[in-house]
Scaffold this active site. Structure first.
Site, mmCIF file in Angstrom:
data_model
loop_
_atom_site.group_PDB
_atom_site.id
_atom_site.type_symbol
_atom_site.label_atom_id
_atom_site.label_comp_id
_atom_site.label_asym_id
_atom_site.label_seq_id
_atom_site.Cartn_x
_atom_site.Cartn_y
_atom_site.Cartn_z
ATOM 1 N N GLU A 123 5.156 -9.649 1.785
ATOM 2 C CA GLU A 123 5.321 -10.094 3.315
ATOM 3 C C GLU A 123 5.126 -9.238 4.168
ATOM 4 O O GLU A 123 6.338 -9.080 5.023
ATOM 5 C CB GLU A 123 6.560 -10.681 3.801
ATOM 6 C CG GLU A 123 6.843 -12.578 3.679
ATOM 7 C CD GLU A 123 5.715 -12.998 3.691
ATOM 8 O OE1 GLU A 123 4.810 -13.834 3.450
ATOM 9 O OE2 GLU A 123 5.198 -13.160 4.949
HETATM 10 C C1 LIG Z 1 4.363 -10.606 -6.955
HETATM 11 C C2 LIG Z 1 3.554 -10.615 -5.655
HETATM 12 C C3 LIG Z 1 3.620 -11.745 -5.018
HETATM 13 C C4 LIG Z 1 2.182 -12.415 -3.717
HETATM 14 N N1 LIG Z 1 2.298 -13.111 -2.938
HETATM 15 C C5 LIG Z 1 1.657 -13.253 -2.062
HETATM 16 C C6 LIG Z 1 1.357 -13.908 -1.424
HETATM 17 O O1 LIG Z 1 1.669 -15.319 -2.213
HETATM 18 N N2 LIG Z 1 0.112 -13.830 -0.587
HETATM 19 C C7 LIG Z 1 -0.409 -13.360 -0.078
HETATM 20 O O2 LIG Z 1 -1.578 -13.443 0.454
HETATM 21 N N3 LIG Z 1 -0.281 -12.214 -1.106
HETATM 22 C C8 LIG Z 1 0.705 -12.353 -1.261
HETATM 23 N N4 LIG Z 1 1.057 -11.139 -1.675
HETATM 24 C C9 LIG Z 1 0.531 -9.939 -1.324
HETATM 25 C C10 LIG Z 1 1.422 -8.798 -1.138
HETATM 26 O O3 LIG Z 1 1.354 -9.424 0.541
HETATM 27 C C11 LIG Z 1 0.761 -7.328 -0.371
HETATM 28 O O4 LIG Z 1 0.863 -6.410 -2.034
HETATM 29 C C12 LIG Z 1 0.851 -6.477 0.207
HETATM 30 O O5 LIG Z 1 1.285 -7.187 1.634
HETATM 31 C C13 LIG Z 1 0.864 -5.215 0.936
HETATM 32 O O6 LIG Z 1 -0.931 -4.853 0.766
HETATM 33 P P1 LIG Z 1 -1.518 -3.986 -0.864
HETATM 34 O O7 LIG Z 1 -1.054 -4.562 -2.435
HETATM 35 O O8 LIG Z 1 -2.751 -4.453 -0.925
HETATM 36 O O9 LIG Z 1 -1.114 -2.447 -0.273
HETATM 37 P P2 LIG Z 1 -1.781 -1.323 0.654
HETATM 38 O O10 LIG Z 1 -2.251 -2.326 1.208
HETATM 39 O O11 LIG Z 1 -2.703 -1.302 0.027
HETATM 40 O O12 LIG Z 1 -0.791 -0.499 0.511
HETATM 41 C C14 LIG Z 1 -0.244 1.047 -0.261
HETATM 42 C C15 LIG Z 1 0.214 1.726 0.243
HETATM 43 O O13 LIG Z 1 0.348 2.008 1.729
HETATM 44 C C16 LIG Z 1 1.207 1.769 2.945
HETATM 45 N N5 LIG Z 1 0.324 1.058 3.986
HETATM 46 C C17 LIG Z 1 -0.868 0.389 3.848
HETATM 47 N N6 LIG Z 1 -1.280 1.100 4.762
HETATM 48 C C18 LIG Z 1 -0.807 0.801 6.182
HETATM 49 C C19 LIG Z 1 -0.492 1.252 7.116
HETATM 50 N N7 LIG Z 1 -1.571 1.044 8.088
HETATM 51 N N8 LIG Z 1 0.246 1.971 8.111
HETATM 52 C C20 LIG Z 1 1.590 2.797 6.917
HETATM 53 N N9 LIG Z 1 1.237 2.770 5.296
HETATM 54 C C21 LIG Z 1 -0.149 2.099 4.864
HETATM 55 C C22 LIG Z 1 1.561 0.693 2.206
HETATM 56 O O14 LIG Z 1 2.623 0.731 3.282
HETATM 57 C C23 LIG Z 1 1.766 0.468 0.784
HETATM 58 O O15 LIG Z 1 3.145 1.545 0.928
HETATM 59 C C24 LIG Z 1 1.641 -10.814 -3.053
HETATM 60 C C25 LIG Z 1 2.050 -9.489 -4.055
HETATM 61 C C26 LIG Z 1 2.835 -9.282 -5.153
HETATM 62 C C27 LIG Z 1 3.171 -8.238 -5.920
#
Ligand SMILES: Cc1cc2nc3c(=O)[nH]c(=O)nc-3n(C[C@H](O)[C@H](O)[C@H](O)COP(=O)(O)OP(=O)(O)OC[C@H]3O[C@@H](n4cnc5c(N)ncnc54)[C@H](O)[C@@H]3O)c2cc1C
Length: 556
Positions: free
Chosen positions: A428
């Site tokens: 989220e």
């Molecule tokens: C158990 C689980 C359930 C989930 N359920 C859903 C779901 O139902 N539907 C759905 O759509 N998604 C879902 N997600 C996905 C979740 O919303 C994403 O994992 C989350 O938004 C982060 O994206 P990412 O994993 O690609 O991390 P990344 O975006 O790659 O982020 C990696 C790190 O970089 C930081 N970062 C990235 N961009 C920036 C920026 N612009 N500025 C500063 N810091 C930044 C982040 O804070 C993080 O610390 C789920 C994930 C998990 C693990």
């Protein structure tokens, strides 16, 4: 120690800390009388204790899994979900026109807290479904509303949200899923979504996916994204689940925790979908779902904090070790264990008050249409999300510490709380992104919403609190004057400082209403409010020092 729903505590916070009576006094929410609130809290509390809490361990030990392409949920989850649906808890805040109860979101959050304390992995399903109902109410056509919302409210069908793709996580605008018009008003959806919570199950007749995708004429980035309803089974002319759609669960993730929630990789191969809202306005529509889901996830953090705290206190009251200064000789009478438990209690209280204060603002905004309430709710949402989930993680960690070695042993259940709650700071919108939202978008009004909240804090007659509010006001003025990169460098600290100040305010309000709460309020003011000062100092340091350390040095 079995989970006990904190019904009296919830009631106290609603009545004496966050002013829920103002919500009940509006015409829209006139039905939320004290009697109704009591009935709801006790009934949802009973269900959470008796039906959902027994599912917590089985969900962890027997994760949802894929069997010949079909998701099999953890033992008892089907019955648990049915109890949630039959209790009417899915549609508590939904429009009565479609079978909902039209009750304030604050009450939904109180019920969600108890369900999440009892079994977080199951509660994630109602949270997704509630969010979908809300998004459809706000953006779907009348026909789509009439078809989907009653079935989502009754729990016959469940809802999911599909944003994330391998290359599009926090950067949702990078998504590649395509939507091509079929010429009959529907669209062919093609692409892969990952991490989809409750992407499928074996107990609902249909699973309704809200999917973000790009139309052929959609611009790059977030501006070109549209939202689609893509059901697992396409409803027939009578609205019953008909032919299987061209979508499937490719795999389920093996996760650190939250094992009972199936987290799916979803493949859409020209699946039939229907546009929700305007073309290219999908992000705004999805934000309706995400905003309440953000508060809902903050409440998930709080819910685990409450459960982990109860669990640790139960243990501390039985475990005897060493000679204690006073009391009856359990570890709770060691000063350091007592300090740990009190900080768990003080933080859980603060997280609850901040979350419900935010919910009250959202309800007041809905009931009155007043822009000031709306801005207040919008400002508090990232704080409620990040502070609630950070508190869940911290309290669950402290809960393990209170258990000593037994905390590290799975059988006690202390570790599961930490494993389950850890993701709430990630999904989220990560907590870092929440903080950036706070210092970016939420200060775009020049700080008006922040200053209005600080006026409320300063109105409380307490010198330490007023001093902290003055410093936070000065910091807010400084923030508003900075370049974005400098704001972002201090964003998490700014959010933490705000949470500490608001938490202290809520503790002091509670102590004013009930003198027995004064010692815990004093603990919070003496031990937690000072953290606001340290956070404020960090918030002002800017980005330059971060980038002065080169990538080469970091990687060395
Ligand atoms: C158990 C689980 C359930 C989930 N359920 C859903 C779901 O139902 N539907 C759905 O759509 N998604 C879902 N997600 C996905 C979740 O919303 C994403 O994992 C989350 O938004 C982060 O994206 P990412 O994993 O690609 O991390 P990344 O975006 O790659 O982020 C990696 C790190 O970089 C930081 N970062 C990235 N961009 C920036 C920026 N612009 N500025 C500063 N810091 C930044 C982040 O804070 C993080 O610390 C789920 C994930 C998990 C693990």
């Amino acid at each position: 120690m079995p989970y006990r729903a904190p019904v009296a505590e919830l009631r106290f916070v609603l009545d004496h800390v966050v002013g829920f009576d103002r919500v009940a006094a509006t015409e829209m929410f006139a039905e939320a009388t004290p009697e109704t609130v009591d009935a709801i809290l006790s009934e949802a509390g009973r269900m959470s204790e008796e039906v959902l809490a027994p599912l917590q361990r089985p969900g962890d030990l027997h994760p949802a899994h894929l069997e010949n392409g079909v998701v099999r949920t953890s033992p008892g989850f089907a019955e648990g979900f049915r109890a949630v649906a039959d209790g009417g808890w899915l549609g508590m805040s939904a429009d009565p026109e479609f079978g909902g109860m039209g009750l304030p979101i604050t009450l939904t959050m109180a019920v969600n807290e108890m369900m999440g304390s009892a079994c977080l992995s199951l509660q994630l399903n109602p949270l997704m479904t509630q969010g979908q109902i809300e998004a459809l109410e706000a953006h779907a056509s009348d026909e789509m509303k009439a078809l989907y919302i009653p079935k989502l409210i009754s729990g016959e069908w469940c809802g999911t949200m599909n944003l994330t793709e391998p290359q599009a996580g926090s950067d949702v605008g990078a998504l590649r899923t395509k939507a091509v018009p079929n010429g009959d008003g529907s669209y062919a959806i093609t692409g892969q979504k990952i991490y989809i919570s409750w992407g499928d199950n074996d107990f609902s007749a249909n699973v309704c996916h809200l999917v973000l995708a790009r139309l052929p004429d959609g611009a790059e980035g977030t501006r070109g994204i549209s939202l689609f309803m893509v059901p697992k089974r396409i409803p027939d002319a009578d609205g019953n689940p008909g032919a299987a759609n061209d979508l499937r669960v490719v795999s389920l993730e093996h996760k650190m925790g939250l094992h009972g929630s199936p987290t799916a990789v979803m493949q859409y191969d020209g699946a039939q979908g229907w546009l929700v809202g305007e073309p290219h306005k999908g992000m705004a529509a999805m934000f309706t779902m995400m905003n309440n889901a953000r508060l809902g996830v903050g409440v998930q953090g709080l819910s685990v904090a409450e459960a982990a705290m109860q669990h640790a206190i139960g243990y501390a009251l039985e475990r005897r070790q060493g000679r204690t200064h006073e009391g009856d000789g359990t570890i709770l009478d060691h000063a350091d264990v007592r300090r740990t438990v009190l900080s768990m209690k003080a933080d859980t209280f603060a997280a609850r008050a901040i979350a419900f204060d935010c919910a009250v603002s959202l309800d007041m905004a809905k009931a009155t249409g007043d822009a000031a309430w709306r801005a207040r709710g919008a400002f508090l949402t990232p704080i409620a999300k990040a502070f609630g989930t950070d508190t869940g993680i911290k309290v669950a960690g402290d809960g393990i510490q209170v258990h000593g070695g037994m905390g590290f042993i799975e059988e006690t259940g202390a570790a599961q709380y930490l494993r389950d709650v850890r993701v709430t700071a990630i999904y989220e919108g990560t907590n870092g992104i929440q903080a950036m939202d706070l210092v970016g978008r939420k200060l775009a009004d020049g700080g008006a919403a922040a200053f209005a909240l600080l006026d409320e804090v300063s109105a409380f007659d307490h010198s330490d609190l007023r001093g902290a509010a003055d410093d936070l006001r000065a910091l807010t003025e400084w923030m508003v004057a900075q370049e974005m990169q400098d704001r972002f460098a201090g964003a998490v600290s700014y959010l933490n400082a705000f949470a500490r100040v608001l938490g202290a305010l809520h503790h002091l309000r509670a102590a004013e209403a009930d003198g027995d709460r004064a010692p815990l309020a004093r603990f919070a003011v003496n031990r937690m409010l000072p953290e606001a000062r340290a956070e404020m100092a960090k918030a002002r340091t800017g980005a330059e020092e971060l980038f002065a350390v080169s990538n080469g040095v970091i990687a060395a």
